[in-house]
Design a protein around this motif. Structure first.
Motif, PDB file in Angstrom:
ATOM      1  N   VAL A  32     -88.603-142.727  23.370  1.00 47.48           N
ATOM      2  CA  VAL A  32     -87.448-143.505  23.808  1.00 47.48           C
ATOM      3  C   VAL A  32     -86.143-142.891  23.302  1.00 47.48           C
ATOM      4  CG1 VAL A  32     -86.309-145.764  23.644  1.00 47.48           C
ATOM      5  CG2 VAL A  32     -88.767-145.638  24.050  1.00 47.48           C
ATOM      6  N   HIS A  33     -86.153-142.316  22.121  1.00 46.74           N
ATOM      7  CA  HIS A  33     -84.944-141.669  21.602  1.00 46.74           C
ATOM      8  C   HIS A  33     -84.530-140.519  22.510  1.00 46.74           C
ATOM      9  CE1 HIS A  33     -81.947-140.205  18.792  1.00 46.74           C
ATOM     10  NE2 HIS A  33     -82.526-139.010  18.795  1.00 46.74           N
ATOM     11  N   TRP A  34     -85.495-139.735  22.989  1.00 47.92           N
ATOM     12  CA  TRP A  34     -85.198-138.636  23.916  1.00 47.92           C
ATOM     13  C   TRP A  34     -84.609-139.191  25.215  1.00 47.92           C
ATOM     14  CZ3 TRP A  34     -86.815-137.420  28.844  1.00 47.92           C
ATOM     15  CH2 TRP A  34     -86.524-136.138  29.307  1.00 47.92           C
ATOM     16  N   ARG A  35     -85.158-140.273  25.701  1.00 45.95           N
ATOM     17  CA  ARG A  35     -84.632-140.886  26.927  1.00 45.95           C
ATOM     18  C   ARG A  35     -83.175-141.303  26.739  1.00 45.95           C
ATOM     19  NH1 ARG A  35     -89.547-144.947  28.908  1.00 45.95           N
ATOM     20  NH2 ARG A  35     -91.259-143.688  28.071  1.00 45.95           N
ATOM     21  N   LYS A  36     -82.871-141.902  25.593  1.00 40.36           N
ATOM     22  CA  LYS A  36     -81.491-142.329  25.341  1.00 40.36           C
ATOM     23  C   LYS A  36     -80.560-141.126  25.296  1.00 40.36           C
ATOM     24  CE  LYS A  36     -80.359-145.922  23.066  1.00 40.36           C
ATOM     25  NZ  LYS A  36     -80.057-147.018  22.112  1.00 40.36           N
ATOM     26  N   GLN A  37     -81.015-140.028  24.721  1.00 38.44           N
ATOM     27  CA  GLN A  37     -80.198-138.817  24.694  1.00 38.44           C
ATOM     28  C   GLN A  37     -79.886-138.339  26.108  1.00 38.44           C
ATOM     29  OE1 GLN A  37     -82.617-136.213  22.194  1.00 38.44           O
ATOM     30  NE2 GLN A  37     -81.067-136.348  20.578  1.00 38.44           N
ATOM     31  N   GLN A  38     -80.908-138.362  26.978  1.00 40.94           N
ATOM     32  CA  GLN A  38     -80.706-137.901  28.350  1.00 40.94           C
ATOM     33  C   GLN A  38     -79.804-138.854  29.139  1.00 40.94           C
ATOM     34  OE1 GLN A  38     -81.734-134.867  29.654  1.00 40.94           O
ATOM     35  NE2 GLN A  38     -82.104-134.563  27.465  1.00 40.94           N
ATOM     36  N   ILE A  39     -79.952-140.147  28.902  1.00 44.86           N
ATOM     37  CA  ILE A  39     -79.060-141.117  29.560  1.00 44.86           C
ATOM     38  C   ILE A  39     -77.619-140.885  29.103  1.00 44.86           C
ATOM     39  CG2 ILE A  39     -78.494-143.568  29.812  1.00 44.86           C
ATOM     40  CD1 ILE A  39     -81.508-144.150  29.397  1.00 44.86           C
ATOM     41  N   LEU A  40     -77.443-140.603  27.824  1.00 43.72           N
ATOM     42  CA  LEU A  40     -76.106-140.319  27.299  1.00 43.72           C
ATOM     43  C   LEU A  40     -75.531-139.053  27.918  1.00 43.72           C
ATOM     44  CD1 LEU A  40     -73.946-141.313  25.331  1.00 43.72           C
ATOM     45  CD2 LEU A  40     -75.045-139.941  23.543  1.00 43.72           C
ATOM     46  N   LYS A  41     -76.379-138.051  28.119  1.00 40.41           N
ATOM     47  CA  LYS A  41     -75.914-136.819  28.770  1.00 40.41           C
ATOM     48  C   LYS A  41     -75.506-137.084  30.210  1.00 40.41           C
ATOM     49  CE  LYS A  41     -78.455-133.525  25.884  1.00 40.41           C
ATOM     50  NZ  LYS A  41     -79.510-132.478  25.849  1.00 40.41           N
ATOM     51  N   LEU A  42     -76.236-137.970  30.881  1.00 39.92           N
ATOM     52  CA  LEU A  42     -75.861-138.341  32.244  1.00 39.92           C
ATOM     53  C   LEU A  42     -74.503-139.035  32.244  1.00 39.92           C
ATOM     54  CD1 LEU A  42     -76.680-138.465  35.236  1.00 39.92           C
ATOM     55  CD2 LEU A  42     -77.805-140.652  34.748  1.00 39.92           C
TER      56      LEU A  42
END
Length: 452
Positions: A32-42
Motif C-alpha cells: 500500500v505504501h508503494w501505491r500511495k507513492q504512485q498516486i502521489l506521482k500521478l
C-alpha cells in the motif's frame, strides 16, 4: 498547429503487455505504501503540468483554460487526492458479520488487485476519463496500460511524454494509435478493461472472459419545471413554457458571451473535420426550427451556440449524441409525457431535472433510469467526491471514479481459516456414517430458523 501524434509500433504492443504482466507478478504493487507513492506521482504529473495540459485541451478541443480547470483538471486532482487519502482504508480485509456457527473460522473478504488493466479513453474528456480511473487502478494495486484517444492528439502525445518522467514504467504505460493499435490491444488478455468503445471491446473481452467497465453516454435529458433554466443535451419543457425558456436561454447566452465566443475563445470547437461534418448534417436535416445560431465554420470546426425548438422524437437531432453546443427543445403536455419521452430514448448517462419542487423531482427520478440523477446542475457531479460516475444499460456499466471505481478494479476474495481444534467438534455432524443422530445434531446447529 495541430500535434502530430506518434503511434506506438504494433509489434511492440504484445511486449509492453507482457512486461506489465511480469511487473504485476512481482508482487510489488501489493504494498500500500508503494501505491500511495504512485498516486502521489500521478498528482505531481497533473499539478506540475497544468499549463501544458490546458494547452493540450485547447489545441484538441478549443476548450478555454478556465473551462478545462472546471471540467477536467480540478476533477482529476480531486479523484487523485480521494484515492490517496483512502487507499489504506479501501484495501483493508473486510471481516464478515459475527455468526455463532462461523466466527471461529474468521470469515473475511480479502481485497486484492485484479492484475493488468487496459483503459481506452474517448476524445470528449481525454484527460479526466483517463487519469481519474487511473487513480483508482493504482489504489487497487493493478498494473495499467492507457490508450488515449487519437481524436485528441495533443493530450495523447503529452501523456506519452509525461508518463516516463513520473510513473513507474514497469507498471504504467501509454500506447498511442488508432484502429490497428487498438485492435492489437483487444486481441490480448487483460484482467479488466475500462473503455468507451463498447461493442468492439465487449466482443473482444468475451474471448478472454475479461470483465469490462463501460462509460457510454446516451441522450442525456434535461427536464424543466417552469422555474429554472439551464442547458444540457436536449431539453424537455411544457408546451406553454417553450418560448419563455428559449428567451431565457438567449438572454443567458448573451450575458455570458457579450462578444463573439469564436473570437474570445470562451467556447470550445468541434473536435475534428469528421465530427464537424456529422454535426452539420444533423443541423441541415433537422425538422425543428433554429432560433439561435445554427452555423458551423468548416475551416475552424467552430459551431455557434444553437437552439432548435419544436423538435420531435423522430428528428435527426434525437438519433444520436450531438457532441456540439446544440440544444434541441422538445415541448410536452405534462410531466407524464416528459417521462414517457425520456424512457423512449433509452438509458442516459445523466438525467437532469430542474425544479424547486421536491415532488416533481421525485416523480421524474422514480420513473426513469439513468447512470446519474442530477437536480439543478449540469456539471458538478463529475467533481463530487463520494458518488459513483457511470452509466446503466446502454449508457454503460460500472463506475470510473472514487471508491466505486476502486471496487471495479479489485477482486473481492472470500476467505475462511478453520482452526485445527474445530474439525473434531464436527465429527458427529459432517462425516459419515450418516445417522439420525447426525441429522438431529446437524439440524440443531446448521439449519437456520425461519426469518422473524
Amino acid at each position: 498547429m495541430s500535434t502530430s501524434l506518434v503511434y506506438t509500433p504494433v509489434d511492440e504492443i504484445p511486449q509492453i503487455h507482457q512486461s506489465l504482466k511480469q511487473a504485476f507478478a512481482s508482487g510489488k504493487s501489493k504494498d500500500v505504501h508503494w501505491r500511495k507513492q504512485q498516486i502521489l506521482k500521478l498528482w505531481h504529473l497533473v499539478e506540475d503540468n497544468l499549463d501544458g495540459l490546458r494547452k493540450a485541451l485547447y489545441e484538441d478541443l478549443g476548450r478555454a483554460p478556465d473551462e478545462s480547470d472546471g471540467t477536467e483538471l480540478n476533477s482529476i486532482l480531486l479523484e487523485i487526492k480521494n484515492a490517496y487519502d483512502n487507499v489504506g482504508k479501501w484495501t483493508q480485509t473486510e471481516r464478515a458479520s459475527w455468526h455463532y456457527m462461523w466466527f471461529a473460522m474468521s470469515p473475511a473478504t480479502r481485497i486484492e488487485p485484479k492484475g493488468v488493466v487496459l483503459i481506452i479513453t474517448p476524445f470528449n474528456f481525454p484527460l479526466y476519463l483517463c487519469l481519474a480511473p487511473l487513480a483508482a487502478v493504482i489504489a487497487a494495486g493493478d498494473a495499467c496500460l492507457l490508450k488515449p484517444s487519437e481524436g485528441a492528439p495533443a493530450c495523447a502525445s503529452l501523456l506519452a511524454d509525461l508518463f516516463p518522467k513520473y510513473m513507474d514504467q514497469d507498471f504504467f504505460r501509454v500506447v498511442n494509435g488508432a484502429i490497428p493499435e487498438t485492435t492489437k490491444l483487444l486481441e490480448l488478455q487483460w484482467d479488466h478493461r475500462n473503455s468507451t468503445v463498447a461493442k468492439v471491446v465487449c466482443t473482444a473481452a468475451a474471448q478472454h472472459l475479461t470483465p469490462v467497465t463501460l462509460e457510454l453516454g446516451g441522450k442525456n435529458a434535461a427536464v424543466f419545471d417552469p422555474r429554472i433554466c439551464m442547458s444540457p443535451d436536449y431539453a424537455i419543457v411544457p408546451e406553454h413554457f417553450q418560448e419563455p425558456f428559449i428567451e431565457a436561454c438567449k438572454e443567458a447566452y448573451y450575458e455570458m458571451h457579450p462578444k463573439d465566443p469564436k473570437e474570445t475563445g470562451n467556447m470550445a470547437r468541434i473536435v475534428n473535420e469528421r465530427h464537424a461534418k456529422r454535426v452539420k448534417r444533423l443541423l441541415d436535416n433537422t425538422k425543428g426550427q433554429v432560433v439561435l445560431g445554427g452555423n458551423i465554420d468548416m475551416d475552424t470546426y467552430f459551431c455557434e451556440a444553437t437552439i432548435v425548438k419544436d423538435v420531435k422524437l423522430d428528428d435527426i437531432l434525437m438519433s444520436e449524441e450531438i457532441f456540439a453546443p446544440i440544444l434541441p427543445v422538445i415541448p410536452v403536455k405534462d410531466v407524464d409525457e416528459a417521462i414517457k419521452t425520456i424512457n423512449s430514448l433509452g438509458h442516459s448517462l445523466v438525467l437532469h431535472v430542474f425544479s424547486s419542487d421536491s415532488a416533481f423531482k421525485k416523480k421524474v427520478f422514480d420513473n426513469t433510469q439513468s447512470g446519474l440523477a442530477v437536480a439543478n446542475e449540469t456539471l458538478l457531479h463529475i467533481q463530487t467526491v463520494g458518488i459513483p460516475f457511470g452509466g446503466v444499460g446502454a449508457s454503460g456499466y460500472g463506475a470510473t471514479t472514487g471508491k466505486a471505481a476502486f471496487d471495479q478494479f479489485v477482486h473481492r476474495r472470500g476467505s475462511i481459516d478453520s482452526p485445527f481444534w474445530l474439525d473434531p467438534m464436527m465429527l458427529f455432524t459432517r462425516y459419515p456414517p450418516y445417522t439420525q443422530r447426525n441429522k438431529t445434531m446437524s439440524n440443531m446447529f446448521m439449519h437456520p430458523k425461519p426469518p422473524a
